[in-house]
Design an enzyme around this catalytic site. Structure first.
Site, PDB file in Angstrom:
ATOM      1  N   LYS A   8       0.768  -1.228  -0.053  1.00 40.02           N
ATOM      2  CA  LYS A   8      -0.036  -0.005   0.094  1.00 40.02           C
ATOM      3  C   LYS A   8       0.726   1.183   0.251  1.00 40.02           C
ATOM      4  CE  LYS A   8      -2.353   3.666   1.933  1.00 40.02           C
ATOM      5  NZ  LYS A   8      -1.774   4.867   2.454  1.00 40.02           N
ATOM      6  N   GLY A  11       0.373   8.833   0.923  1.00 41.88           N
ATOM      7  CA  GLY A  11       1.078  10.036   1.620  1.00 41.88           C
ATOM      8  C   GLY A  11       1.953  10.758   0.707  1.00 41.88           C
ATOM      9  N   GLY A  47      -4.243  11.113  -0.818  1.00 40.16           N
ATOM     10  CA  GLY A  47      -5.226  12.234  -0.493  1.00 40.16           C
ATOM     11  C   GLY A  47      -4.550  13.437  -0.697  1.00 40.16           C
ATOM     12  N   ASP A 164      -5.900   2.226   3.407  1.00 42.89           N
ATOM     13  CA  ASP A 164      -5.353   1.227   4.094  1.00 42.89           C
ATOM     14  C   ASP A 164      -6.349   0.056   4.510  1.00 42.89           C
ATOM     15  OD1 ASP A 164      -2.670   2.205   5.029  1.00 42.89           O
ATOM     16  OD2 ASP A 164      -3.811   3.558   6.251  1.00 42.89           O
ATOM     17  N   LYS A 219      -4.182   3.762  10.225  1.00 44.24           N
ATOM     18  CA  LYS A 219      -2.946   2.669   9.554  1.00 44.24           C
ATOM     19  C   LYS A 219      -2.974   1.758  10.682  1.00 44.24           C
ATOM     20  CE  LYS A 219      -0.131   4.352   7.215  1.00 44.24           C
ATOM     21  NZ  LYS A 219      -0.768   4.428   6.006  1.00 44.24           N
TER      22      LYS A 219
END
Length: 263
Positions: A8, A11, A47, A164, A219
């Site tokens: 994954k 960020g 995001g 996540d 997370k």
């Protein structure tokens, strides 16, 4: 075929890409390209890109406990950002490295089914693994599936899924290893040190005391859920050291290992 690994990403690795810095994403994909006959699935959020696109549209982002609140009016922008711009940028970067990447969303091939999250987050889905047929076919043919965290409800409405949680669902689907890549080297303890291992009781204490906060809370909770369902530890590590993926596949502990209950 070897046991698949689900990685994954999100960020800063994607924020950097959004700002024109492709080095971190390229470094990660180069490591993946070097793996010998290792099936890999990438699950991504984005995001930072979503926030920028919403801001450009004059819309305000709200979060609850590190989770994005998604009004229905935001979904065209969010789905366009994640399943469109971000997904295709990753696929294109992979292709530039001769990786046969395929861009997907959670709803493709009915791999994941979603229902609305009970956390009152608006158009946010809670994913459940459903069918591995598409991913199995792609992995056997040596493709690299790159899956965006956009799902759908039973009525066909698109939903935003925490990346996540999406990675956990895909991991369950394939009974795969799971690596949650983050901006830091793992989960920090009360004195600021990175923890090599974390169980449910320890995590609850750190969350209650505010040591684990924001996006790391989501997370850690996702990793705990995966660890308990798969009955094995889950790695949370930094994208800044992608070579650690090789260590992980060789059985070396990297980052913080999130342990299932009873361990």
């Amino acid at each position: 075929m070897k046991k698949p690994v689900v990685i994954k990403i999100g960020g800063a690795i994607l924020d950097g890409y959004n700002q024109g810095n492709t080095s971190a994403l390229t470094a990660l994909l180069k490591v993946i390209a070097s793996l010998d006959e290792q099936p890999v699935v990438i699950v991504h959020g984005g995001g930072c890109v979503v926030d920028e696109m919403l801001s450009q549209a004059g819309l305000v982002t709200e979060k609850k406990n590190g989770l994005r609140v998604t009004p229905k009016a935001h979904m065209p922008i969010i789905s366009g950002a994640l399943a469109g711009s971000v997904n295709k940028a990753i696929v294109a970067t992979a292709a530039s490295l001769q990786l046969p990447a395929v861009g997907l969303s959670l709803t493709d091939g009915q791999m994941v089914q979603c229902q609305l999250s009970p956390l009152q987050l608006g158009q946010v889905g809670e994913p459940k693994p459903y069918s591995s047929a598409l991913l199995d076919t792609l992995l056997k043919a040596n493709f690299l599936p790159i899956v965006s965290s956009i799902g759908a409800l039973a009525n066909g409405e698109l939903v935003n899924v925490n990346a996540d949680d999406a990675a956990v669902a895909v991991c369950q689907l394939l009974n795969a290893e799971l690596l949650l890549l983050t901006d830091v080297n793992g989960v920090k303890g009360t004195t600021g040190e990175y923890l090599t291992s974390l169980n449910n009781q320890q995590a609850k204490q750190l969350i209650d005391s505010g040591v684990i906060a924001g996006g790391m809370t989501a997370k850690v909770n996702a990793a705990l859920q995966a660890a308990n369902k798969l009955r094995r530890s889950i790695a949370v590590a930094s994208w800044q050291s992608p070579e650690q993926i090789v260590d992980l596949l060789n059985g070396v502990n990297i980052g913080t290992r999130i342990q299932p209950d009873g361990c």
